[in-house]
Scaffold this motif. Structure first.
Motif, PDB file in Angstrom:
ATOM      1  N   MET A   1       0.673 -38.618   3.923  1.00  0.00           N
ATOM      2  CA  MET A   1       1.108 -37.764   5.036  1.00  0.00           C
ATOM      3  C   MET A   1       1.380 -36.338   4.528  1.00  0.00           C
ATOM      4  O   MET A   1       1.613 -36.121   3.351  1.00  0.00           O
ATOM      5  N   SER A   2       1.350 -35.397   5.450  1.00  0.00           N
ATOM      6  CA  SER A   2       1.461 -33.997   5.062  1.00  0.00           C
ATOM      7  C   SER A   2       2.494 -33.301   5.938  1.00  0.00           C
ATOM      8  O   SER A   2       3.091 -33.891   6.819  1.00  0.00           O
ATOM      9  N   ASN A   3       2.701 -32.027   5.674  1.00  0.00           N
ATOM     10  CA  ASN A   3       3.596 -31.267   6.525  1.00  0.00           C
ATOM     11  C   ASN A   3       2.865 -30.040   7.054  1.00  0.00           C
ATOM     12  O   ASN A   3       1.648 -29.991   7.055  1.00  0.00           O
ATOM     13  N   LEU A   4       3.602 -29.042   7.487  1.00  0.00           N
ATOM     14  CA  LEU A   4       2.966 -27.912   8.147  1.00  0.00           C
ATOM     15  C   LEU A   4       2.091 -27.082   7.210  1.00  0.00           C
ATOM     16  O   LEU A   4       1.394 -26.180   7.660  1.00  0.00           O
ATOM     17  N   THR A   5       2.111 -27.336   5.911  1.00  0.00           N
ATOM     18  CA  THR A   5       1.228 -26.618   5.013  1.00  0.00           C
ATOM     19  C   THR A   5      -0.190 -27.174   5.086  1.00  0.00           C
ATOM     20  O   THR A   5      -1.120 -26.577   4.563  1.00  0.00           O
ATOM     21  N   ASP A   6      -0.367 -28.324   5.738  1.00  0.00           N
ATOM     22  CA  ASP A   6      -1.696 -28.918   5.876  1.00  0.00           C
ATOM     23  C   ASP A   6      -2.602 -27.977   6.682  1.00  0.00           C
ATOM     24  O   ASP A   6      -2.220 -27.475   7.732  1.00  0.00           O
ATOM     25  N   GLN A   7      -3.800 -27.765   6.181  1.00  0.00           N
ATOM     26  CA  GLN A   7      -4.704 -26.809   6.799  1.00  0.00           C
ATOM     27  C   GLN A   7      -5.179 -27.248   8.185  1.00  0.00           C
ATOM     28  O   GLN A   7      -5.703 -26.435   8.944  1.00  0.00           O
ATOM     29  N   SER A   8      -5.048 -28.534   8.498  1.00  0.00           N
ATOM     30  CA  SER A   8      -5.513 -29.010   9.803  1.00  0.00           C
ATOM     31  C   SER A   8      -4.521 -28.712  10.913  1.00  0.00           C
ATOM     32  O   SER A   8      -4.828 -28.900  12.090  1.00  0.00           O
ATOM     33  N   THR A   9      -3.331 -28.269  10.577  1.00  0.00           N
ATOM     34  CA  THR A   9      -2.349 -27.894  11.591  1.00  0.00           C
ATOM     35  C   THR A   9      -2.610 -26.475  12.056  1.00  0.00           C
ATOM     36  O   THR A   9      -2.580 -25.533  11.263  1.00  0.00           O
ATOM     37  N   SER A  10      -2.870 -26.316  13.330  1.00  0.00           N
ATOM     38  CA  SER A  10      -3.081 -24.989  13.898  1.00  0.00           C
ATOM     39  C   SER A  10      -1.728 -24.316  14.062  1.00  0.00           C
ATOM     40  O   SER A  10      -0.853 -24.842  14.755  1.00  0.00           O
ATOM     41  N   ASP A  11      -1.534 -23.186  13.407  1.00  0.00           N
ATOM     42  CA  ASP A  11      -0.225 -22.553  13.452  1.00  0.00           C
ATOM     43  C   ASP A  11      -0.340 -21.043  13.578  1.00  0.00           C
ATOM     44  O   ASP A  11      -1.359 -20.441  13.241  1.00  0.00           O
ATOM     45  N   VAL A 286       4.810 -33.998  10.177  1.00  0.00           N
ATOM     46  CA  VAL A 286       4.912 -32.573  10.435  1.00  0.00           C
ATOM     47  C   VAL A 286       6.388 -32.220  10.543  1.00  0.00           C
ATOM     48  O   VAL A 286       7.099 -32.773  11.382  1.00  0.00           O
ATOM     49  N   VAL A 287       6.856 -31.347   9.697  1.00  0.00           N
ATOM     50  CA  VAL A 287       8.257 -30.935   9.717  1.00  0.00           C
ATOM     51  C   VAL A 287       8.393 -29.671  10.554  1.00  0.00           C
ATOM     52  O   VAL A 287       7.814 -28.633  10.214  1.00  0.00           O
ATOM     53  N   ALA A 288       9.101 -29.768  11.644  1.00  0.00           N
ATOM     54  CA  ALA A 288       9.428 -28.591  12.457  1.00  0.00           C
ATOM     55  C   ALA A 288      10.736 -28.020  11.932  1.00  0.00           C
ATOM     56  O   ALA A 288      11.812 -28.559  12.184  1.00  0.00           O
ATOM     57  N   ASP A 289      10.630 -26.968  11.163  1.00  0.00           N
ATOM     58  CA  ASP A 289      11.815 -26.331  10.591  1.00  0.00           C
ATOM     59  C   ASP A 289      12.503 -25.445  11.616  1.00  0.00           C
ATOM     60  O   ASP A 289      11.933 -25.123  12.675  1.00  0.00           O
ATOM     61  N   GLN A 290      13.715 -25.006  11.277  1.00  0.00           N
ATOM     62  CA  GLN A 290      14.453 -24.104  12.158  1.00  0.00           C
ATOM     63  C   GLN A 290      13.588 -22.894  12.515  1.00  0.00           C
ATOM     64  O   GLN A 290      13.014 -22.246  11.643  1.00  0.00           O
ATOM     65  N   GLY A 291      13.481 -22.616  13.807  1.00  0.00           N
ATOM     66  CA  GLY A 291      12.675 -21.490  14.251  1.00  0.00           C
ATOM     67  C   GLY A 291      11.245 -21.834  14.589  1.00  0.00           C
ATOM     68  O   GLY A 291      10.493 -20.967  15.050  1.00  0.00           O
ATOM     69  N   ASP A 292      10.854 -23.094  14.380  1.00  0.00           N
ATOM     70  CA  ASP A 292       9.508 -23.535  14.745  1.00  0.00           C
ATOM     71  C   ASP A 292       9.505 -24.074  16.167  1.00  0.00           C
ATOM     72  O   ASP A 292      10.459 -24.735  16.597  1.00  0.00           O
ATOM     73  N   VAL A 293       8.425 -23.836  16.891  1.00  0.00           N
ATOM     74  CA  VAL A 293       8.200 -24.462  18.192  1.00  0.00           C
ATOM     75  C   VAL A 293       6.894 -25.239  18.095  1.00  0.00           C
ATOM     76  O   VAL A 293       5.839 -24.669  17.814  1.00  0.00           O
ATOM     77  N   LEU A 294       6.989 -26.552  18.309  1.00  0.00           N
ATOM     78  CA  LEU A 294       5.856 -27.460  18.182  1.00  0.00           C
ATOM     79  C   LEU A 294       5.315 -27.782  19.571  1.00  0.00           C
ATOM     80  O   LEU A 294       6.072 -28.136  20.474  1.00  0.00           O
ATOM     81  N   PHE A 295       4.006 -27.659  19.721  1.00  0.00           N
ATOM     82  CA  PHE A 295       3.334 -27.940  20.984  1.00  0.00           C
ATOM     83  C   PHE A 295       2.442 -29.166  20.790  1.00  0.00           C
ATOM     84  O   PHE A 295       1.627 -29.203  19.863  1.00  0.00           O
TER      85      PHE A 295
END
Length: 344
Positions: A1-11, A286-295
């Motif tokens: 498993m990965s977190n938001l550094t994974d390239q497949s996450t659109s950010d 996927v870690v939603a850190d403080q200040g992140d908004v996940l859709f």
């Protein structure tokens, strides 16, 4: 498993100027609107959302129109921890609006870029913006307010024909970096026969426990009546498909914890097991850190949460959640008036 550094996450990472402008807009709006349920706010939201940074608007427009990404994240919001204050003990009985009202208003603007925000008369006493944080008496339950138990991955409100098209989760804080689990579907490894079965009405999904009277406030007959449809779904267990849309690239509605397959339907059981294993094998963190908004695209992605140790000291993970529909009219039969946003 990965977190938001994974390239497949659109950010999308906000610049300092964009973050400051969004924070200022959110604070400004608190002087004009009394609550997130205000009908004038709901009317004005699309116009107000046009004041968000252009880059943010383009990013969410692309997320919506591409119809492929299961989730996306906007990072770097300025969520003022001193103003927001400690994580509450419970969502019930809280003053509304609370000190985190600017952040709630921001999520309403984001909802207006994707569709229309709506809520459930049978969930968190009919609020349009939900609190997600650990509650001690629910720590072992299949609820967003749980902590000790794995929150099994699921489509949000998979049991309901008018479930969300999108789900928005704003992380006010997440100091322990508690992961959200997310997964999608690639049907290439499923047989054509199983895909056909999964498109047929051969599966039952019961309402989850957040919609039950025991997890809401019941003070009279009017409140009791809200749960009549939910109880009927529990009693009748209507059958429906798990996949829909394109057979080559289908949408899904899944909730394994509350799903049942009719006894004796061995073909449906086989197809369901194959689908479950496929989605489960592809789950990621996927870690939603403080200040992140996940859709989350509720047609494309399932989501859940890993177990964690709650502290109950005001520092715990605190998310805000908004449900979004792309077509408010389709739920008209379950809303008291055309203007109301509550189903039930």
């Amino acid at each position: 498993m990965s977190n938001l550094t994974d390239q497949s996450t659109s950010d999308y990472s906000l610049t300092a100027e964009e973050a400051s402008a969004i924070a200022a807009l959110s604070l400004e709006l608190t002087d004009s609107y009394p609550s997130f349920n205000d009908p004038v706010l709901l009317r004005d939201a699309p116009r107000l959302a046009a004041r968000l940074p252009e880059g943010v608007q383009r990013f969410l427009r692309e997320f919506k129109l591409t119809d492929h990404e299961g989730h996306a994240v906007i990072r770097g919001h300025e969520f003022d921890q001193q103003r927001i204050g400690p994580t509450p003990d419970h969502w019930r009985g809280r003053q509304r609006p609370g000190p985190e009202f600017p952040e709630e208003l921001l999520l309403m603007l984001y909802a207006a870029l994707l569709g229309e925000p709506f809520g459930w008369a049978t969930q968190q006493d009919g609020h349009l913006v939900h609190d997600i944080f650990p509650i001690r008496q629910h720590e072992n339950d299949q609820l967003g307010m749980g902590s000790k138990e794995l929150l099994t991955w699921h489509t949000e409100d998979a049991f309901h024909p008018y479930r969300s098209d999108y789900l928005i989760l704003g992380a006010l804080r997440n100091p322990d970096r508690v992961p959200t689990t997310l997964g999608g579907l690639d049907v290439a490894s499923l047989s054509a026969e199983d895909i056909d079965i999964l498109f047929e009405p051969r599966f039952s999904i019961a309402p989850d426990e957040s919609h039950l009277p025991k997890n809401n406030t019941i003070t009279g007959e009017e409140e009791e009546a809200r749960f009549a449809t939910i109880q009927r779904m529990i009693d009748e267990r209507p059958l429906g498909p798990l996949l829909y849309g394109s057979r080559l690239d289908p949408y899904m509605r899944l909730d394994p914890y509350f799903t049942s397959v009719p006894e004796g339907d061995t073909d449906a059981r086989r197809a369901y097991d194959a689908l479950y294993k496929l989605v489960d094998a592809g789950m990621r963190e996927v870690v939603a850190d403080q200040g992140d908004v996940l859709f989350i695209d509720n047609h494309r992605a399932v989501h859940g949460r890993l177990p964690f140790k709650a502290h109950y000291d005001g520092t715990d993970r605190w998310l805000k959640r908004v449900c979004v529909t792309a077509d408010l009219r389709r739920s008209r039969e379950m809303r008291a008036t055309a203007a109301t946003r509550l189903l039930g």
